[in-house]
Design a protein around this motif. Structure first.
Motif, PDB file in Angstrom:
ATOM      1  N   ARG A   7       0.911  -1.120  -0.018  1.00 48.53           N
ATOM      2  CA  ARG A   7       0.084  -0.168   0.023  1.00 48.53           C
ATOM      3  C   ARG A   7       1.033   1.720   0.101  1.00 48.53           C
ATOM      4  N   LYS A   8       0.425   1.978  -0.338  1.00 47.90           N
ATOM      5  CA  LYS A   8       0.606   3.796  -0.186  1.00 47.90           C
ATOM      6  C   LYS A   8       0.898   4.070   0.651  1.00 47.90           C
ATOM      7  N   ASN A   9       2.007   4.558   0.876  1.00 48.83           N
ATOM      8  CA  ASN A   9       3.000   5.181   2.871  1.00 48.83           C
ATOM      9  C   ASN A   9       3.790   3.910   3.348  1.00 48.83           C
ATOM     10  N   GLY A  10       3.466   2.302   3.096  1.00 55.36           N
ATOM     11  CA  GLY A  10       3.725   1.408   3.602  1.00 55.36           C
ATOM     12  C   GLY A  10       5.788   1.163   3.314  1.00 55.36           C
ATOM     13  N   ILE A  14      13.484  -1.896  -1.627  1.00 61.44           N
ATOM     14  CA  ILE A  14      14.254  -2.228  -3.649  1.00 61.44           C
ATOM     15  C   ILE A  14      15.443  -1.512  -3.844  1.00 61.44           C
ATOM     16  N   LYS A  15      15.813  -2.624  -4.869  1.00 61.68           N
ATOM     17  CA  LYS A  15      17.441  -2.510  -4.823  1.00 61.68           C
ATOM     18  C   LYS A  15      18.296  -2.763  -3.567  1.00 61.68           C
ATOM     19  N   GLY A  16      17.810  -3.065  -2.852  1.00 69.63           N
ATOM     20  CA  GLY A  16      18.390  -3.318  -0.508  1.00 69.63           C
ATOM     21  C   GLY A  16      17.837  -2.336  -0.231  1.00 69.63           C
ATOM     22  N   ARG A  17      16.488  -1.524  -1.278  1.00 75.26           N
ATOM     23  CA  ARG A  17      17.301  -0.278   0.038  1.00 75.26           C
ATOM     24  C   ARG A  17      15.919  -0.186   0.710  1.00 75.26           C
ATOM     25  N   PRO A  18      15.568   0.438   1.576  1.00 70.51           N
ATOM     26  CA  PRO A  18      14.575   0.618   2.263  1.00 70.51           C
ATOM     27  C   PRO A  18      13.744   1.594   1.756  1.00 70.51           C
ATOM     28  N   CYS A  19      12.554   1.803   1.668  1.00 68.06           N
ATOM     29  CA  CYS A  19      12.196   2.731   0.951  1.00 68.06           C
ATOM     30  C   CYS A  19      10.409   2.951   1.570  1.00 68.06           C
ATOM     31  N   LYS A  20      10.211   4.089   1.298  1.00 65.06           N
ATOM     32  CA  LYS A  20       8.475   4.291   1.756  1.00 65.06           C
ATOM     33  C   LYS A  20       8.002   4.693   0.459  1.00 65.06           C
ATOM     34  N   ILE A  21       6.488   3.738   0.424  1.00 64.30           N
ATOM     35  CA  ILE A  21       5.879   3.715  -1.217  1.00 64.30           C
ATOM     36  C   ILE A  21       5.307   5.917  -1.510  1.00 64.30           C
ATOM     37  N   VAL A  22       5.376   5.944  -2.399  1.00 59.17           N
ATOM     38  CA  VAL A  22       4.783   6.786  -2.113  1.00 59.17           C
ATOM     39  C   VAL A  22       3.587   6.982  -3.101  1.00 59.17           C
ATOM     40  N   ASP A  23       3.738   6.581  -4.619  1.00 56.17           N
ATOM     41  CA  ASP A  23       3.009   6.237  -5.519  1.00 56.17           C
ATOM     42  C   ASP A  23       3.104   4.855  -6.354  1.00 56.17           C
ATOM     43  N   MET A  24       2.068   4.246  -5.966  1.00 52.83           N
ATOM     44  CA  MET A  24       1.703   2.812  -6.521  1.00 52.83           C
ATOM     45  C   MET A  24       0.424   3.071  -8.060  1.00 52.83           C
ATOM     46  N   SER A  25       0.281   2.148  -8.575  1.00 53.92           N
ATOM     47  CA  SER A  25      -0.132   2.051  -9.988  1.00 53.92           C
ATOM     48  C   SER A  25      -0.413   0.567  -9.727  1.00 53.92           C
ATOM     49  N   HIS A  38       3.078  -0.697 -10.365  1.00 53.44           N
ATOM     50  CA  HIS A  38       4.694   0.083 -10.643  1.00 53.44           C
ATOM     51  C   HIS A  38       4.718   0.691  -9.614  1.00 53.44           C
ATOM     52  N   LEU A  39       5.912   0.486  -8.588  1.00 54.49           N
ATOM     53  CA  LEU A  39       6.182   1.191  -7.714  1.00 54.49           C
ATOM     54  C   LEU A  39       6.648   2.486  -8.133  1.00 54.49           C
ATOM     55  N   VAL A  40       6.876   3.688  -6.826  1.00 55.26           N
ATOM     56  CA  VAL A  40       7.996   5.044  -6.850  1.00 55.26           C
ATOM     57  C   VAL A  40       8.033   4.784  -5.460  1.00 55.26           C
ATOM     58  N   ALA A  41       8.506   5.160  -4.451  1.00 59.77           N
ATOM     59  CA  ALA A  41       9.426   4.733  -4.084  1.00 59.77           C
ATOM     60  C   ALA A  41      11.013   5.805  -2.832  1.00 59.77           C
ATOM     61  N   LEU A  42      10.859   6.774  -1.782  1.00 60.36           N
ATOM     62  CA  LEU A  42      11.952   6.960  -1.386  1.00 60.36           C
ATOM     63  C   LEU A  42      12.541   5.888  -0.656  1.00 60.36           C
ATOM     64  N   ASP A  43      13.763   6.354  -0.561  1.00 61.94           N
ATOM     65  CA  ASP A  43      14.515   5.729   0.538  1.00 61.94           C
ATOM     66  C   ASP A  43      14.571   6.300   1.440  1.00 61.94           C
ATOM     67  N   ILE A  44      14.408   5.419   2.525  1.00 65.13           N
ATOM     68  CA  ILE A  44      13.691   6.017   3.733  1.00 65.13           C
ATOM     69  C   ILE A  44      14.932   6.975   4.494  1.00 65.13           C
ATOM     70  N   PHE A  45      16.276   6.563   3.791  1.00 66.12           N
ATOM     71  CA  PHE A  45      17.403   7.307   5.151  1.00 66.12           C
ATOM     72  C   PHE A  45      17.974   8.669   3.705  1.00 66.12           C
ATOM     73  N   THR A  46      18.139   8.226   2.464  1.00 70.37           N
ATOM     74  CA  THR A  46      18.720   9.131   1.434  1.00 70.37           C
ATOM     75  C   THR A  46      17.525  10.480   1.455  1.00 70.37           C
ATOM     76  N   LYS A  49      15.017   8.448  -4.956  1.00 71.11           N
ATOM     77  CA  LYS A  49      13.805   7.943  -5.610  1.00 71.11           C
ATOM     78  C   LYS A  49      13.938   6.646  -6.768  1.00 71.11           C
ATOM     79  N   TYR A  50      13.456   5.544  -5.694  1.00 72.11           N
ATOM     80  CA  TYR A  50      13.487   4.415  -6.575  1.00 72.11           C
ATOM     81  C   TYR A  50      11.909   4.112  -7.259  1.00 72.11           C
ATOM     82  N   GLU A  51      12.155   3.444  -8.315  1.00 70.17           N
ATOM     83  CA  GLU A  51      11.045   3.357  -9.162  1.00 70.17           C
ATOM     84  C   GLU A  51      11.167   1.290  -9.305  1.00 70.17           C
TER      85      GLU A  51
END
Length: 139
Positions: A7-10, A14-25, A38-46, A49-51
């Motif tokens: 879910r979004k905000n979950g 992605i690519k071995g990095r913990p990310c928060k989902i900002v958008d998904m379709s 299709h997931l768009v997520a931001l690395d919670i530490f850096t 943006k990962y897709e």
């Protein structure tokens, strides 16, 4: 966790990095294909943006993200925070973050000399300070 259950905000890895989902379709496919997520997520530490695009039936790793508040005791000269949690144990291995939050910690601690609580996020063996706020004054 299955892709379709994310879910979004979950959180997701992605690519071995913990990310928060900002958008998904989810995209429907033709007669014989699988639906894709299709997931768009931001690395919670850096904040990077990962897709990711994968079939909805695929399993993806979900990181355990812990958020804990510590009282700030000191900021060392080499840029580490000296912290104490509720049970009185100290923690000295969290770096002073760069940028806005780091500046805010320095300002509140050194100039305004306030009691500060910092929020530390820990996931997948990494940790970083995410937020700082003035400690509630006990009467």
């Amino acid at each position: 966790m299955q892709c379709s259950a994310l879910r979004k905000n979950g959180h997701v890895v992605i690519k071995g990095r913990p990310c928060k989902i900002v958008d998904m379709s989810t995209s429907k496919t033709g007669k014989h294909g699988h639906a894709k997520v299709h997931l768009v997520a931001l690395d919670i530490f850096t904040g990077k943006k990962y897709e990711d695009l994968s079939p909805s039936t695929h399993n993806m790793d979900v990181p355990n993200v812990y958020r804990k508040e510590y009282q700030l005791l000191d900021v060392t000269d080499d840029g580490f925070l000296s912290l104490m949690d509720e049970d009185g144990s100290t923690k000295d291995d969290v770096k002073l973050p760069d940028g806005e939050i780091g500046d805010k910690i320095e300002r509140m601690f050194r100039e305004e000399e306030k009691d500060c609580n910092v929020t530390v996020l820990t996931s997948m063996g990494e940790q970083c300070c995410m937020d700082v706020k003035e400690a509630p004054q006990g009467k």
